[in-house]
Every structure is written in C-alpha cells, then in structure tokens.
Motif scaffolding. Structure first.
Motif, PDB file in Angstrom:
ATOM      1  N   ALA A  89       0.073   3.287  -5.470  1.00 12.51           N
ATOM      2  CA  ALA A  89      -1.059   2.363  -5.376  1.00 12.51           C
ATOM      3  C   ALA A  89      -0.612   1.013  -4.820  1.00 12.51           C
ATOM      4  N   ALA A  90       0.541   0.537  -5.297  1.00 12.13           N
ATOM      5  CA  ALA A  90       1.029  -0.760  -4.809  1.00 12.13           C
ATOM      6  C   ALA A  90       1.342  -0.709  -3.319  1.00 12.13           C
ATOM      7  N   VAL A  91       1.959   0.378  -2.881  1.00 10.48           N
ATOM      8  CA  VAL A  91       2.276   0.517  -1.447  1.00 10.48           C
ATOM      9  C   VAL A  91       0.986   0.519  -0.626  1.00 10.48           C
ATOM     10  N   ALA A  92      -0.033   1.204  -1.142  1.00 12.01           N
ATOM     11  CA  ALA A  92      -1.299   1.283  -0.407  1.00 12.01           C
ATOM     12  C   ALA A  92      -1.945  -0.097  -0.278  1.00 12.01           C
ATOM     13  N   VAL A  93      -1.962  -0.840  -1.375  1.00 11.60           N
ATOM     14  CA  VAL A  93      -2.588  -2.169  -1.331  1.00 11.60           C
ATOM     15  C   VAL A  93      -1.802  -3.076  -0.377  1.00 11.60           C
ATOM     16  N   ALA A  94      -0.472  -3.033  -0.493  1.00 11.89           N
ATOM     17  CA  ALA A  94       0.351  -3.869   0.385  1.00 11.89           C
ATOM     18  C   ALA A  94       0.137  -3.497   1.853  1.00 11.89           C
ATOM     19  N   ALA A  95       0.052  -2.200   2.131  1.00 14.01           N
ATOM     20  CA  ALA A  95      -0.145  -1.768   3.521  1.00 14.01           C
ATOM     21  C   ALA A  95      -1.489  -2.249   4.055  1.00 14.01           C
ATOM     22  N   ALA A  96      -2.504  -2.219   3.197  1.00 18.22           N
ATOM     23  CA  ALA A  96      -3.832  -2.660   3.633  1.00 18.22           C
ATOM     24  C   ALA A  96      -3.857  -4.168   3.883  1.00 18.22           C
ATOM     25  N   ILE A  97      -3.050  -4.912   3.127  1.00 16.49           N
ATOM     26  CA  ILE A  97      -3.021  -6.372   3.309  1.00 16.49           C
ATOM     27  C   ILE A  97      -2.241  -6.733   4.573  1.00 16.49           C
TER      28      ILE A  97
ATOM     29  N   GLN B 103      -1.054   7.665   0.822  1.00 19.49           N
ATOM     30  CA  GLN B 103      -0.004   7.621  -0.196  1.00 19.49           C
ATOM     31  C   GLN B 103      -0.102   8.787  -1.171  1.00 19.49           C
ATOM     32  N   LEU B 104      -1.314   9.231  -1.479  1.00 16.45           N
ATOM     33  CA  LEU B 104      -1.460  10.352  -2.410  1.00 16.45           C
ATOM     34  C   LEU B 104      -0.914  11.639  -1.821  1.00 16.45           C
ATOM     35  N   ASP B 105      -0.932  11.737  -0.518  1.00 18.40           N
ATOM     36  CA  ASP B 105      -0.423  12.947   0.151  1.00 18.40           C
ATOM     37  C   ASP B 105       1.057  12.854   0.502  1.00 18.40           C
ATOM     38  N   ALA B 106       1.641  11.671   0.350  1.00 15.95           N
ATOM     39  CA  ALA B 106       3.017  11.469   0.822  1.00 15.95           C
ATOM     40  C   ALA B 106       4.029  12.044  -0.174  1.00 15.95           C
ATOM     41  N   PRO B 107       5.162  12.591   0.340  1.00 14.19           N
ATOM     42  CA  PRO B 107       6.231  13.024  -0.569  1.00 14.19           C
ATOM     43  C   PRO B 107       6.819  11.818  -1.299  1.00 14.19           C
TER      44      PRO B 107
ATOM     45  N   ARG C  95      -8.174   4.107   2.543  1.00 13.86           N
ATOM     46  CA  ARG C  95      -7.506   4.963   3.539  1.00 13.86           C
ATOM     47  C   ARG C  95      -6.000   4.992   3.278  1.00 13.86           C
ATOM     48  N   ALA C  96      -5.430   3.826   2.963  1.00 12.53           N
ATOM     49  CA  ALA C  96      -3.980   3.769   2.698  1.00 12.53           C
ATOM     50  C   ALA C  96      -3.634   4.552   1.429  1.00 12.53           C
TER      51      ALA C  96
END
Ligand code: BTN
Length: 239
Positions: free
Chosen positions: A84-92, A171-175, A166-167
């Motif tokens: 979740a943190a990676v997704a939020v950071a990527a979106a920012i 991330q949910l699908d990523a290994p 979207r991010a």
C-alpha cells in the motif's frame, strides 16, 4: 472463485460509496466487508470525524482538502502494508519516500498515512489511505513525524485517488521481491539512527516479512514488528 483469483481479475474502486462525512472510512468498510462486500469495494469521504491512525492514533483532516479512502482487499497478499505504501508513493511521484512501515513523506514531512486493518480469519483486509492533498500549512496537525501537504487544489483529490487505485492494483499483483525492491528504493530511514521504547540503532531496511532491520551499536541486529513498535527520533519519546 477463491479470494486470490478475485484479486487477480479485480479492478479496485467498484462499487464505490462516497459519503459527505463519516466517522472513519475504514470502520465503514470493515462493516461492509463483514456483510459480504466484494473485493475492490471503495469508501471515500470529504471529511472524517473519527479518522483512525496506526497504533491507536487519530487522523485529522480539514473538510474537502484530503484524499480519504478505504479499499477492500479479499485474500491477504503478504506484506500488504508495504504494498500500500509503495502504491501511494508511486501515485504521488518520484519525490515520495517511505518511512517504515508505511508513512509517505515528501521533503521529510509526512503527507500520507496508511492504516491496514486485517481480518485474517475472514480473509480480508481494509486498506485505508489519507493524503494531505490540498491541506493548508496552517491546518496541518502537530504530529510526531512533522506533517506536510502536497500543496495541491481540492480538484486534485479525485485524480490522485485514481492513481492510487491503479498503483495498488499493480502492487497487489506484484511478486513479493518486486514489492520489497520498490519499497527499498524509497526507504527514508536507510542508514539513519532510529530509537524505540526498548532500544536504538541504525535502520538497515526491511526483511522479507516487512520488519525493520536495525543494527545496534554492538553490531547485533534486531527486527522490529510494525504492529508493536513506535519509532522515535533519538532523544525524543517514542512517537
Ligand atoms: C497513520 O499514519 O497513522 C495512518 C493514517 C490512516 C488514515 C486513513 S484516512 C482514511 C482511512 N480511514 C481511517 O479511519 N483511517 C484511514
């Protein structure tokens, strides 16, 4: 269909419940999930009156100026709080860093917090995200990690929501290895001194379960669990 298969086929964000005001989007979505809401269900609001933070803290927002969202994940992928943190950071954007386990910082100030509330026996988790999108400096709360804002406009909240969803799908699908690599690339604490109630040392990244690795002065390593530890700046009380 299994929860993992749900996740694979599932886009996040539908159905969506938007409330002008609510106590906590996480609390509302946990109730919906218990009642059978599908993977991907989204709850958003313009204002929370009882926003929940990690470790029993509260999360406050000035109405209409923050992204306040909770999304339902059925099936529990490993290291979900880090995803979740990676997704939020990527979106920012590329400037966003992550302070273990999942605070998102810009310029050393916390612009976003993530609260994952899991119900392992029921096979779901609610991922709650707050982002100070258009919060004015004077409205930022006092917090252990200094709070910051993206300095955007209220109209920027919806596009950021779309970006986070979207991010997070990615991330949910990523290994796990890819998630950890993305997390480490944004690690704000790596090589920095950290302290907590029972000790202090130098942060050395996360292990494969998302625990913070800390090297003590005597060279030994300790691994901190996010559910149990409050970090503090050296000399300050645990935050
Ligand atoms: C933290 O940094 O302590 C986590 C803060 C999480 C806040 C978000 S806002 C939307 C969602 N609903 C809540 O009650 N909390 C999360």
């Amino acid at each position: 269909m299994s929860a993992a298969e749900d996740r694979e086929r599932g886009r996040l964000g539908l159905p969506r419940l938007h409330l002008r005001e609510v106590g906590s989007t996480n609390a509302r979505l946990v109730a919906l999930a218990e009642a059978g809401a599908p993977h991907g269900t989204l709850v958003t609001t313009g204002h929370q009156t009882a926003g929940r933070g990690r470790l029993g803290r509260t999360w406050v927002d000035p109405p209409g100026r923050a992204l306040l969202m909770s999304v339902l994940v059925r099936g529990l992928p490993p290291v979900l709080p880090l995803r979740a943190a990676v997704a939020v950071a990527a979106a920012i954007g590329p400037q966003a860093q992550i302070k273990w386990p999942n605070d998102v910082l810009v310029g050393g100030r916390k612009v976003s917090g993530v609260l994952v509330e899991g119900r392992p026996q029921r096979g779901f988790a609610v991922v709650g995200v707050g982002v100070n999108v258009a919060v004015r400096e004077e409205d930022l709360p006092d917090a252990p990690t200094p709070a910051g804002t993206l300095g955007g406009r209220p109209e920027d909240v919806e596009p950021l929501l779309a970006g986070v969803l979207r991010a997070l799908e990615e991330q949910l699908d990523a290994p796990v290895g890819a998630v950890l690599a993305a997390w480490r690339a944004r690690d704000a604490l790596d090589g920095r001194p950290v302290a907590w109630t029972d000790g202090a040392g130098v942060a050395r990244g996360v292990d494969e379960e998302g625990r913070l690795r800390v090297e003590r002065a005597d060279g030994t390593e300790v691994r901190l669990d996010a559910g149990e530890v409050r970090l503090a700046a050296p000399g300050a009380p645990p935050a």
